[in-house]
Design an enzyme around this catalytic site. Structure first.
Site, PDB file in Angstrom:
ATOM      1  N   GLU A 258       0.823  -1.213   0.000  1.00 14.93           N
ATOM      2  CA  GLU A 258       0.000   0.000   0.000  1.00 14.93           C
ATOM      3  C   GLU A 258       0.857   1.264   0.000  1.00 14.93           C
ATOM      4  O   GLU A 258       0.488   2.272  -0.606  1.00 14.93           O
ATOM      5  CB  GLU A 258      -0.934  -0.008   1.214  1.00 14.93           C
TER       6      GLU A 258
ATOM      7  N   HIS B 122       1.813   2.172  -3.503  1.00 16.80           N
ATOM      8  CA  HIS B 122       0.722   2.901  -4.168  1.00 16.80           C
ATOM      9  C   HIS B 122       0.714   4.367  -3.741  1.00 16.80           C
ATOM     10  O   HIS B 122       0.607   5.280  -4.572  1.00 16.80           O
ATOM     11  CB  HIS B 122      -0.634   2.283  -3.790  1.00 16.80           C
TER      12      HIS B 122
END
Length: 379
Positions: free
Chosen positions: A68, A71
């Site tokens: 994550e 990202h």
């Protein structure tokens, strides 16, 4: 998926845990310590199995965070604001406040997550080579989990990363971002229903209760994909509109020092609005009081409580200007303001409010504009 345990910031991005992580982490550790590891690597003590399982659980969460965080960092580099990262029951989510402005940025933000998971799998695999026994098995388990995570996320179905890649490809092919987003979301809904059916079939045929886990993941994908489809259609209807085109103005304001009791009798009972900006003596915006926040305050405290004490402070509100594109504001309309945004002019004074009702009316008008345009084209 709100974070309930803050972990600080990583690379400038707020990171938190949802309490559901505690549940999945406990299930994972117990399953490894008393099931998988003793069966695959017999002869070790219970303490070592627990230690290896705990290490595997913590490194698994670190792998999810790395996925994550990749990202989030690429999104920030592409000019997309990141609200934070939350690790929860079904993995992790990076909350982006907006969309990538170009096809290439969209593709890079989507692809970096699975690539990071593949990198983690390779790292754990290489680290296991000089080891043996339980230590090797622990790292190989983590390598396998990260490989599965990468491959699962590459499935071309939104909201998975593969769905984002599909969206970018369709965007490049058709030149229509809305069509691409809606198609990727529909693929996500279909895939979600497939997982639900497969999970329930596994349960009813006696293959194992783990099918319930598949069904839960499928249900999440269906709901998330439906939300993405609705957001894409709404963004299409609002394209070209600015905040000033839809805001409610002028806003009914209040004095931060007025008591809640006085405000209810003087304004709230006679007004159709449910959000009120507070204006200080210097004329500056000092917070936002909403109907829900007033209702949450016990009535016996109304007379002794000032409006400023229950208001959303300005630094926690999605503030905007009349010139901002409406589609860029939408992802920020959350938090303590009950989905509302306060519009400030160039001097910092309140120009109006944007509410969910304002957005809904704008979407309905956008649908009518599209309908009218199609009719004109047919004529």
């Amino acid at each position: 998926m709100r974070p309930t345990i803050p972990l600080g910031r990583v690379g400038g991005v707020p990171v938190g845990l949802n309490l559901s992580v505690v549940l999945i982490l406990a299930v994972l550790i117990l399953g490894l310590a008393f099931g998988r590891f003793p069966a695959a690597f017999p002869g070790y003590g219970t303490a070592l199995y627990l230690l290896a399982a705990t290490l595997a659980g913590v490194l698994f969460l670190a792998s999810l965070l790395a996925h994550e965080l990749a990202h989030a960092l690429v999104a920030r580099r592409e000019g997309v604001e990141v609200a934070g990262i939350t690790l929860w029951l079904l993995g992790g989510v990076a909350e982006l406040k907006g969309e990538a402005r170009s096809l290439g940025a969209d593709l890079r933000i989507a692809a970096v997550g699975p690539l990071t998971s593949l990198g983690c799998a390779l790292l754990f695999l290489v680290s296991s080579l000089p080891l043996g026994g339980l230590a090797e098995g622990t790292l190989l388990y983590l390598a396998g989990v990260n490989l599965v995570l990468a491959l699962f996320n590459l499935i071309p179905a939104a909201p998975l990363d593969g769905g984002r890649v599909l969206r970018a490809g369709l965007w490049a092919w058709k030149g229509d971002r809305t069509f691409a987003a809606v198609t990727a979301a529909k693929a996500g809904r279909i895939f979600g229903y497939v997982l639900i059916a497969a999970g329930l079939l596994e349960v009813v045929t006696g293959l194992g209760l783990q099918g319930l886990w598949l069904a839960v993941i499928g249900l999440f994908l269906v709901n998330a994909a439906a939300a993405e489809e609705a957001q894409a259609q709404a963004s299409s209807a609002l394209q070209g509109l600015r905040v000033g085109d839809v805001m409610s103005s002028p806003a009914v304001t209040a004095d931060p020092d007025e008591s809640v009791f006085s405000f209810v009798g003087r304004v709230l009972l006679h007004s159709r609005f449910s959000a009120y900006p507070l204006i200080g003596r210097d004329g500056r915006f000092a917070g936002l009081v909403t109907l829900n926040r007033i209702r949450a305050l016990p009535r016996e405290r109304h007379a002794a409580t000032r409006l400023s004490e229950i208001a959303c402070p300005p630094d926690e509100l999605p503030l905007t200007s009349p010139a901002e594109p409406l589609v860029e504001l939408l992802p920020r309309m959350n938090g303590c303001a009950d989905g509302r945004s306060v519009v400030l002019d160039e001097t910092g004074r309140v120009a109006g409010i944007v509410s969910p009702s304002d957005i809904s009316r704008a979407i309905q008008r956008g649908d009518l504009r599209s309908y009218a345009q199609r009719g004109a084209d047919l004529r």
